[in-house]
Scaffold this motif. Sequence first.
Motif, PDB file in Angstrom:
ATOM      1  N   ASP A 194       0.826  -1.212   0.000  1.00 20.12           N
ATOM      2  CA  ASP A 194       0.000   0.000   0.000  1.00 20.12           C
ATOM      3  C   ASP A 194       0.858   1.259   0.000  1.00 20.12           C
ATOM      4  N   ALA A 195       2.084   1.176   0.521  1.00 18.67           N
ATOM      5  CA  ALA A 195       2.963   2.349   0.605  1.00 18.67           C
ATOM      6  C   ALA A 195       3.704   2.624  -0.702  1.00 18.67           C
ATOM      7  N   LEU A 196       3.601   1.733  -1.681  1.00 18.66           N
ATOM      8  CA  LEU A 196       4.316   1.930  -2.943  1.00 18.66           C
ATOM      9  C   LEU A 196       3.675   3.047  -3.758  1.00 18.66           C
ATOM     10  N   PRO A 197       4.477   3.854  -4.459  1.00 16.46           N
ATOM     11  CA  PRO A 197       3.931   4.979  -5.231  1.00 16.46           C
ATOM     12  C   PRO A 197       3.484   4.562  -6.634  1.00 16.46           C
ATOM     13  N   ASP A 198       2.607   5.367  -7.220  1.00 17.52           N
ATOM     14  CA  ASP A 198       2.162   5.164  -8.604  1.00 17.52           C
ATOM     15  C   ASP A 198       3.003   6.026  -9.535  1.00 17.52           C
ATOM     16  N   GLN A 199       4.326   5.914  -9.423  1.00 16.24           N
ATOM     17  CA  GLN A 199       5.256   6.739 -10.199  1.00 16.24           C
ATOM     18  C   GLN A 199       6.351   5.865 -10.811  1.00 16.24           C
ATOM     19  N   PRO A 200       7.072   6.421 -11.797  1.00 17.34           N
ATOM     20  CA  PRO A 200       8.190   5.663 -12.370  1.00 17.34           C
ATOM     21  C   PRO A 200       9.296   5.475 -11.340  1.00 17.34           C
ATOM     22  N   GLY A 201      10.060   4.425 -11.495  1.00 11.06           N
ATOM     23  CA  GLY A 201      11.188   4.220 -10.601  1.00 11.06           C
ATOM     24  C   GLY A 201      11.702   2.802 -10.606  1.00 11.06           C
ATOM     25  N   VAL A 202      12.445   2.494  -9.580  1.00 11.44           N
ATOM     26  CA  VAL A 202      13.068   1.182  -9.414  1.00 11.44           C
ATOM     27  C   VAL A 202      12.593   0.587  -8.099  1.00 11.44           C
ATOM     28  N   TYR A 203      12.303  -0.715  -8.107  1.00  9.01           N
ATOM     29  CA  TYR A 203      11.874  -1.390  -6.886  1.00  9.01           C
ATOM     30  C   TYR A 203      12.839  -2.526  -6.557  1.00  9.01           C
ATOM     31  N   TYR A 204      12.918  -2.861  -5.275  1.00  5.83           N
ATOM     32  CA  TYR A 204      13.864  -3.851  -4.771  1.00  5.83           C
ATOM     33  C   TYR A 204      13.114  -4.875  -3.925  1.00  5.83           C
ATOM     34  N   PHE A 205      13.153  -6.146  -4.315  1.00  3.85           N
ATOM     35  CA  PHE A 205      12.634  -7.209  -3.464  1.00  3.85           C
ATOM     36  C   PHE A 205      13.755  -7.642  -2.518  1.00  3.85           C
ATOM     37  N   LYS A 206      13.411  -7.784  -1.229  1.00  2.00           N
ATOM     38  CA  LYS A 206      14.416  -8.146  -0.235  1.00  2.00           C
ATOM     39  C   LYS A 206      14.002  -9.412   0.504  1.00  2.00           C
ATOM     40  N   ASP A 207      14.992 -10.177   0.951  1.00  2.00           N
ATOM     41  CA  ASP A 207      14.706 -11.416   1.674  1.00  2.00           C
ATOM     42  C   ASP A 207      14.591 -11.149   3.170  1.00  2.00           C
ATOM     43  N   VAL A 219       7.188   1.891 -14.887  1.00  2.00           N
ATOM     44  CA  VAL A 219       6.542   3.158 -15.178  1.00  2.00           C
ATOM     45  C   VAL A 219       5.629   3.520 -14.010  1.00  2.00           C
ATOM     46  N   ASN A 220       5.027   2.493 -13.406  1.00  2.00           N
ATOM     47  CA  ASN A 220       4.191   2.634 -12.217  1.00  2.00           C
ATOM     48  C   ASN A 220       4.651   1.569 -11.221  1.00  2.00           C
ATOM     49  N   ILE A 221       5.360   1.994 -10.178  1.00  2.00           N
ATOM     50  CA  ILE A 221       6.001   1.047  -9.261  1.00  2.00           C
ATOM     51  C   ILE A 221       4.991   0.098  -8.634  1.00  2.00           C
ATOM     52  N   LYS A 222       3.895   0.629  -8.087  1.00  2.00           N
ATOM     53  CA  LYS A 222       2.922  -0.226  -7.397  1.00  2.00           C
ATOM     54  C   LYS A 222       2.311  -1.251  -8.357  1.00  2.00           C
ATOM     55  N   LYS A 223       1.904  -0.778  -9.522  1.00  2.00           N
ATOM     56  CA  LYS A 223       1.267  -1.676 -10.494  1.00  2.00           C
ATOM     57  C   LYS A 223       2.222  -2.777 -10.943  1.00  2.00           C
ATOM     58  N   ARG A 224       3.483  -2.417 -11.182  1.00  2.00           N
ATOM     59  CA  ARG A 224       4.459  -3.403 -11.660  1.00  2.00           C
ATOM     60  C   ARG A 224       4.782  -4.419 -10.567  1.00  2.00           C
ATOM     61  N   VAL A 225       4.947  -3.966  -9.336  1.00  2.00           N
ATOM     62  CA  VAL A 225       5.249  -4.892  -8.238  1.00  2.00           C
ATOM     63  C   VAL A 225       4.107  -5.895  -8.072  1.00  2.00           C
ATOM     64  N   CYS A 226       2.877  -5.406  -8.091  1.00  2.00           N
ATOM     65  CA  CYS A 226       1.719  -6.300  -7.924  1.00  2.00           C
ATOM     66  C   CYS A 226       1.598  -7.300  -9.066  1.00  2.00           C
ATOM     67  N   SER A 227       2.072  -6.929 -10.246  1.00  2.00           N
ATOM     68  CA  SER A 227       1.983  -7.847 -11.384  1.00  2.00           C
ATOM     69  C   SER A 227       2.838  -9.096 -11.183  1.00  2.00           C
ATOM     70  N   PHE A 250      11.895   0.968  -2.717  1.00  2.00           N
ATOM     71  CA  PHE A 250      11.789   1.610  -4.028  1.00  2.00           C
ATOM     72  C   PHE A 250      12.557   2.920  -4.061  1.00  2.00           C
ATOM     73  N   THR A 251      12.863   3.382  -5.269  1.00  2.00           N
ATOM     74  CA  THR A 251      13.419   4.707  -5.521  1.00  2.00           C
ATOM     75  C   THR A 251      12.622   5.333  -6.654  1.00  2.00           C
ATOM     76  N   ILE A 252      12.020   6.486  -6.410  1.00  2.00           N
ATOM     77  CA  ILE A 252      11.238   7.169  -7.440  1.00  2.00           C
ATOM     78  C   ILE A 252      12.176   7.854  -8.424  1.00  2.00           C
ATOM     79  N   CYS A 253      11.856   7.772  -9.709  1.00  2.00           N
ATOM     80  CA  CYS A 253      12.618   8.440 -10.754  1.00  2.00           C
ATOM     81  C   CYS A 253      11.698   9.396 -11.516  1.00  2.00           C
ATOM     82  N   GLY A 254      12.297  10.400 -12.152  1.00  2.00           N
ATOM     83  CA  GLY A 254      11.506  11.364 -12.896  1.00  2.00           C
ATOM     84  C   GLY A 254      10.895  10.786 -14.153  1.00  2.00           C
ATOM     85  N   THR A 255      11.624   9.878 -14.817  1.00  2.00           N
ATOM     86  CA  THR A 255      11.172   9.329 -16.093  1.00  2.00           C
ATOM     87  C   THR A 255      11.456   7.836 -16.161  1.00  2.00           C
ATOM     88  N   GLU A 256      10.836   7.190 -17.138  1.00  2.00           N
ATOM     89  CA  GLU A 256      11.094   5.769 -17.355  1.00  2.00           C
ATOM     90  C   GLU A 256      12.545   5.544 -17.757  1.00  2.00           C
TER      91      GLU A 256
END
Length: 463
Positions: A194-207, A219-227, A250-256
């Motif tokens: 729920d805390a993930l943003p709907d913005q472009p960026g990079v996401y990190y899965f951690k153990d 392009v959309n961090i939350k949508k991509r992670v859920c996929s 995650f890290t938000i980026c300005g563009t794809e």
Amino acid sequence: MLKYAVVDIETTGGFASGNGITEISILIHDGSNVIDRFETLINPQQDIPVYIQTLTGISDEMVSSAPLFEEVAPRIYELLNDKIFVAHNVNFDFSFVRHQLAQSGFVLQSKKLCTVRMSRKIIPGLPSYSLGKLCASLGIPLNDRHRAGGDAAATALLLRLLLEKDAGGAIPLSLLKTSKEQVLPPNLSKDNIDALPDQPGVYYFKDQKGKIIYVGKAVNIKKRVCSHFSGNKINQQRQDFLKEIYAVDFTICGTELMALILEASEIQKHWPEKNRALKRFEQKYALYDFEDQKGYIRLGIDKYKKNSNALYTFNSLLSGQSMLRGMITEHTLCEKLCFIQKNRSACTAHDTGNCHGACFGLEDPVAYNSRVNEAILHLKSALPSFALIDSGRNEEEKSCLWVEEGKFHGMGYISFHSDITDIENLKSCIVPYTSNDYILNMVLSYAESHPQQRIDILKSMHF
């Protein structure tokens, strides 16, 4: 009244598409008590690995006379249909049962409830949420561990306890159609999603230890992670991957484009075990220059060395040698001093007048070196130098990518109100990144298709 089907299975392996069920137990639960039950060994029509026989106590001999899954499929479907499918790490059991039912002609579309996830939410702070340790912490009897009947009975008792303690209504909320709770990995908090943003960026899965195991761009961090969690793949690679995910950062980026660059850089930095494609990319060759003992400047293609002062880099030896041969021809350089020829005392070009004899001392080093330096300057002048100005992470900033002499130097953000023609100001916002052909080609391609965002940098401006 809601009815729950508490399910536990034993299998021949960890993924549904290549393994079979050896035992299944289904307890129909009304929220307070078990009102119906079904349990049977199943012939998986394949050998049970020795380590699984040791773990479960189920041998090939025990299942040889047991029914095939297709023979009991009608009864299993009858019990599960219109019930809430409950299991400890529900996606594992559900993937096997749904797969086997589908092969028998039945389509299972039950709601799911994971007692691992609900235990973490309703009874937080326990040292472990594995079934054995969880039952020990809560005083729930667990007999016949790693047998379907024993594990299902303990899970049914756990379900009743969770329903009693669920003062916040976590279970009803997780069963709503709008909830994504049960598609998430068992160890990943929905609050984290729920805390993930709907913005472009990079996401990190951690153990479990916080180690990065996968890096992705979006392009959309939350949508991509859920996929990652919503697909129907049932292979072992996916099962293992989901079980190891405990957190998402995650890290938000300005563009794809910036997300693509950051993704490539982070993969090279962390080498996550679940990333494959970009991990294999490495710069392989580079053009170097040095002065030999006789005072001649030598050019040559060699394997790329990190942090070395390379003039240019290449993915292949062939492309490097091809460019070097062009420099030799255009500036009348010596093939032997450029390591193109190695077996003669003088290069073959000297016989045709295309070498002035530096290879055996006929040409003065000063005269020869002047042409080498001219070739290097010509190479650098032909390489692009520019900044790309694009969207920022918010309305108060813009992004800037910096390319100089054919190398990507870095990227950063500037105030929306900054003067984008002020090159020094642009350069001051840049965070350096290691350049390679993969990143550079992405930037060059984007600049070519978006010329209005490109600001050329004077060659006198050095990074």
